[in-house]
Design a protein around this motif. Sequence first.
Motif, mmCIF file in Angstrom:
data_model
loop_
_atom_site.group_PDB
_atom_site.id
_atom_site.type_symbol
_atom_site.label_atom_id
_atom_site.label_comp_id
_atom_site.label_asym_id
_atom_site.label_seq_id
_atom_site.Cartn_x
_atom_site.Cartn_y
_atom_site.Cartn_z
ATOM 1 N N GLU A 11 54.118 -3.586 20.377
ATOM 2 C CA GLU A 11 53.726 -3.235 19.005
ATOM 3 C C GLU A 11 54.926 -3.088 18.077
ATOM 4 N N LYS A 12 56.078 -2.701 18.633
ATOM 5 C CA LYS A 12 57.258 -2.459 17.803
ATOM 6 C C LYS A 12 58.029 -3.742 17.526
ATOM 7 N N THR B 42 50.756 -15.117 9.189
ATOM 8 C CA THR B 42 49.359 -14.672 9.305
ATOM 9 C C THR B 42 49.133 -13.918 10.613
ATOM 10 N N GLN B 43 49.814 -14.355 11.673
ATOM 11 C CA GLN B 43 49.702 -13.639 12.947
ATOM 12 C C GLN B 43 50.233 -12.213 12.826
ATOM 13 N N VAL B 44 51.301 -12.053 12.082
ATOM 14 C CA VAL B 44 51.831 -10.703 11.851
ATOM 15 C C VAL B 44 50.769 -9.838 11.188
ATOM 16 N N ARG B 45 50.140 -10.374 10.149
ATOM 17 C CA ARG B 45 49.115 -9.617 9.415
ATOM 18 C C ARG B 45 47.901 -9.305 10.285
ATOM 19 N N ASP B 46 47.419 -10.299 11.026
ATOM 20 C CA ASP B 46 46.159 -10.147 11.754
ATOM 21 C C ASP B 46 46.313 -9.382 13.071
ATOM 22 N N LEU B 47 47.436 -9.596 13.752
ATOM 23 C CA LEU B 47 47.612 -8.994 15.077
ATOM 24 C C LEU B 47 48.307 -7.636 15.036
ATOM 25 N N TYR B 48 49.140 -7.431 14.008
ATOM 26 C CA TYR B 48 49.913 -6.183 13.943
ATOM 27 C C TYR B 48 49.844 -5.603 12.532
ATOM 28 N N PRO B 49 48.644 -5.235 12.079
ATOM 29 C CA PRO B 49 48.463 -4.761 10.698
ATOM 30 C C PRO B 49 49.199 -3.461 10.381
ATOM 31 N N SER C 267 52.246 -2.666 11.543
ATOM 32 C CA SER C 267 53.690 -2.821 11.744
ATOM 33 C C SER C 267 54.433 -2.790 10.417
ATOM 34 N N ASP C 268 55.730 -2.529 10.481
ATOM 35 C CA ASP C 268 56.564 -2.545 9.282
ATOM 36 C C ASP C 268 56.559 -3.926 8.639
ATOM 37 N N GLU C 269 56.568 -4.958 9.484
ATOM 38 C CA GLU C 269 56.622 -6.327 8.975
ATOM 39 C C GLU C 269 55.352 -6.702 8.221
ATOM 40 N N SER C 270 54.260 -5.997 8.502
ATOM 41 C CA SER C 270 52.983 -6.345 7.882
ATOM 42 C C SER C 270 52.835 -5.794 6.462
ATOM 43 N N ARG C 271 53.698 -4.883 6.066
ATOM 44 C CA ARG C 271 53.545 -4.210 4.778
ATOM 45 C C ARG C 271 53.566 -5.182 3.596
#
Length: 225
Positions: free
Chosen positions: A170-171, A198-205, A207-211
């Motif tokens: 997750e990190k 899109t994978q960042v957004r959908d799989l790890y909503p 996460s810091d990267e998703s902001r």
Amino acid sequence: MAEHKDNLVENAQKQLLNIEAFTEKNQKALMIGGGAIVLIIGGLLYLFMQYLPEQNLKAQKAMYMAEFAFAKDSFDLALNGNAAYKGFANVADNYSMTKAGKLAQYYAGISCLNLKKFDDAIKYLDKFSTDDPIIGALRLNALGDAYAEKGQMDQAVKQYQNAASFSDNEKYTPLYLFKTGAAYEYLKDYTQAEKYYTQVRDLYPNSDESRDIEKYIARAGAAAK
């Protein structure tokens, strides 16, 4: 029936005689071969039961201060050591068969990366391998960074992809996915960039990267049209 039984007995006797004759003829060679096997087994037992554990302990002691320097971001000191203690480079080269020596290869690679010695970083990181889900992925990510710094983005993409698929974390995994997307965007492959963002957004909503990921998705998506 009796004749068949007699033939079986006769054949068995012949086989025994052949074995005895072979043994007598090759007794010296068999003894030498048997002795060689004993020596090989003894050597392997010594190697794995005594020599390597002793060398590993020496390597652990040798790199103790280098680890301390690494934790303080003193990467040159960690890599090269000084007159008082050895650095990771020395331990990696002299104890390469041990677990501690192999770990020193990883630390040496990360130190070189921070010192902008990218070719050396790749050299050390290529030598190191592990099944550990965290360190294994970090190694691949560091290789991606080294190749990216050298301008070899095709290689960087491969390493970031490998890091993202090495284990699910997750990190760290969303970071590797984001870097893959960014590398593809650099290569002007906007379709692939949009896919990984899109994978960042959908799989790890969470996460810091998703902001702020939506703006990256929108940018790549617009460029892909």
